[in-house]
Design a protein around this motif. Structure first.
Motif, PDB file in Angstrom:
ATOM      1  N   ARG A 131     -16.273 -32.308 135.998  1.00  9.71           N
ATOM      2  CA  ARG A 131     -15.815 -32.135 137.759  1.00  9.71           C
ATOM      3  C   ARG A 131     -15.736 -33.165 138.032  1.00  9.71           C
ATOM      4  O   ARG A 131     -14.513 -32.922 139.084  1.00  9.71           O
ATOM      5  CB  ARG A 131     -17.009 -31.751 137.984  1.00  9.71           C
ATOM      6  CG  ARG A 131     -17.797 -31.650 138.814  1.00  9.71           C
ATOM      7  CD  ARG A 131     -16.859 -30.994 140.262  1.00  9.71           C
ATOM      8  NE  ARG A 131     -16.679 -29.152 141.182  1.00  9.71           N
ATOM      9  CZ  ARG A 131     -16.000 -28.714 141.457  1.00  9.71           C
ATOM     10  NH1 ARG A 131     -14.874 -29.904 141.655  1.00  9.71           N
ATOM     11  NH2 ARG A 131     -16.064 -28.389 141.496  1.00  9.71           N
ATOM     12  N   LYS A 132     -15.757 -34.588 137.970  1.00  4.34           N
ATOM     13  CA  LYS A 132     -14.697 -35.200 138.060  1.00  4.34           C
ATOM     14  C   LYS A 132     -13.183 -35.106 137.679  1.00  4.34           C
ATOM     15  O   LYS A 132     -12.694 -35.686 139.227  1.00  4.34           O
ATOM     16  CB  LYS A 132     -15.324 -36.604 138.001  1.00  4.34           C
ATOM     17  CG  LYS A 132     -17.321 -37.396 137.718  1.00  4.34           C
ATOM     18  CD  LYS A 132     -17.569 -38.315 137.061  1.00  4.34           C
ATOM     19  CE  LYS A 132     -18.785 -38.523 137.435  1.00  4.34           C
ATOM     20  NZ  LYS A 132     -19.384 -40.222 137.385  1.00  4.34           N
ATOM     21  N   GLU A 133     -12.909 -35.129 137.603  1.00  2.29           N
ATOM     22  CA  GLU A 133     -11.401 -34.919 136.831  1.00  2.29           C
ATOM     23  C   GLU A 133     -10.861 -34.018 138.130  1.00  2.29           C
ATOM     24  O   GLU A 133      -9.646 -34.199 138.674  1.00  2.29           O
ATOM     25  CB  GLU A 133     -11.320 -33.610 135.174  1.00  2.29           C
ATOM     26  CG  GLU A 133      -9.062 -34.396 134.859  1.00  2.29           C
ATOM     27  CD  GLU A 133      -9.943 -34.186 133.848  1.00  2.29           C
ATOM     28  OE1 GLU A 133      -8.597 -33.175 133.568  1.00  2.29           O
ATOM     29  OE2 GLU A 133     -10.523 -34.382 133.270  1.00  2.29           O
ATOM     30  N   ASN A 174     -12.444 -33.265 140.939  1.00  7.05           N
ATOM     31  CA  ASN A 174     -12.571 -33.946 141.980  1.00  7.05           C
ATOM     32  C   ASN A 174     -11.228 -34.616 142.468  1.00  7.05           C
ATOM     33  O   ASN A 174     -10.906 -35.120 143.549  1.00  7.05           O
ATOM     34  CB  ASN A 174     -13.807 -34.170 142.718  1.00  7.05           C
ATOM     35  CG  ASN A 174     -14.791 -33.717 142.310  1.00  7.05           C
ATOM     36  OD1 ASN A 174     -14.152 -32.483 142.485  1.00  7.05           O
ATOM     37  ND2 ASN A 174     -16.234 -34.396 142.452  1.00  7.05           N
ATOM     38  N   GLU A 175     -11.086 -36.191 141.212  1.00 10.05           N
ATOM     39  CA  GLU A 175      -9.696 -36.325 141.099  1.00 10.05           C
ATOM     40  C   GLU A 175      -8.364 -36.058 141.406  1.00 10.05           C
ATOM     41  O   GLU A 175      -7.665 -36.559 142.180  1.00 10.05           O
ATOM     42  CB  GLU A 175      -9.344 -37.005 140.387  1.00 10.05           C
ATOM     43  CG  GLU A 175      -8.784 -38.281 140.113  1.00 10.05           C
ATOM     44  CD  GLU A 175      -9.293 -39.164 140.880  1.00 10.05           C
ATOM     45  OE1 GLU A 175      -8.060 -40.011 141.689  1.00 10.05           O
ATOM     46  OE2 GLU A 175     -10.490 -39.685 141.502  1.00 10.05           O
TER      47      GLU A 175
END
Length: 238
Positions: free
Chosen positions: A38-40, A42-43
């Protein structure tokens, strides 16, 4: 098997348009599926927003090429007052430094592609379609409940829309999707679309749809098939 068909009425207005499709089947469009990345994602959205600044070099917002070409296109058919192409709506957020917030994995993926390439991207849940999906002129009796709205309204006669047997799917070509066919966490089979009305951007369109298929496959699994449509290749199976 249902089809996606772009009718003669559309090509009479936009003979040089190009439409690129990703048919993504067997995906998992859930937060659980992308929990580890998920962080990827978002990035990706964050970095694409920064990259989109390259499309805003003109002093006047409406004079930027990726915006002006769509404003000119929208003048060729009847539209709901004040509506704009989806890429203009995204770039307006970049211009005003509002940012583009996460929605769900697949929407976030196609928004990142849209911002990176300066082309309108959209998506629908194939399993909600009734009959064939058409890109055509509206008769004026196609019901539509837009995302975020509480009351339905009909498309305007002569408006360019995506529609099926149950009504409009997306109004004013690529302005806003409807609630009936929107991508959700339950979507398993998705119809993803990128549009261009600028013949000089054919290679950008190819790169964008390739990236969209790649990211969808990478993060959501399933299979992703790419199809390119133009005035000489007007329909495909779904």
């Amino acid at each position: 098997m249902s089809k996606f068909i772009i009718t003669n009425e559309f090509w009479e207005l936009f003979p040089e348009a190009e439409i690129a499709i990703v048919v993504a089947k067997g995906i998992q469009n859930t937060e659980a599926q992308v929990a580890d990345v998920r962080k990827e994602i978002n990035e990706l959205l964050k970095q694409s927003s920064k990259e989109a600044e390259k499309f805003l070099s003109a002093g006047v917002f409406s004079q930027n090429k990726v915006i002006s070409v769509w404003r000119e296109a929208y003048q060729q058919f009847k539209t709901k007052k004040g509506v704009r192409c989806s890429i203009e709506a995204l770039l307006k957020r970049i211009d005003k430094e509002i940012g583009v917030s996460p929605i769900n994995p697949l929407v976030d993926i196609y928004n990142s592609v849209s911002l990176t390439y300066g082309l309108p991207c959209g998506g629908e849940d194939i399993d909600t379609f009734e009959g064939d999906l058409l890109l055509t002129k509206a008769n004026g009796d196609e019901p539509f409940l837009a995302l975020g709205d509480e009351e339905a309204s009909n498309a305007l006669p002569g408006e360019i829309i995506y529609k099926d047997d149950a009504g409009a799917v997306c109004r004013c070509w690529n302005w806003r999707d409807g609630q009936r066919t929107m991508l959700t966490n339950d979507t398993v089979n998705a119809f993803l679309i990128i549009e261009s009305v600028d013949p000089s951007r054919s290679e950008d369109l190819k790169a964008a749809v390739s990236k969209l298929a790649e990211l969808t496959d990478k993060y959501l699994g399933g299979s992703a098939e790419i199809v390119h449509l133009n005035k000489n290749n007007r329909e495909m199976n779904l």
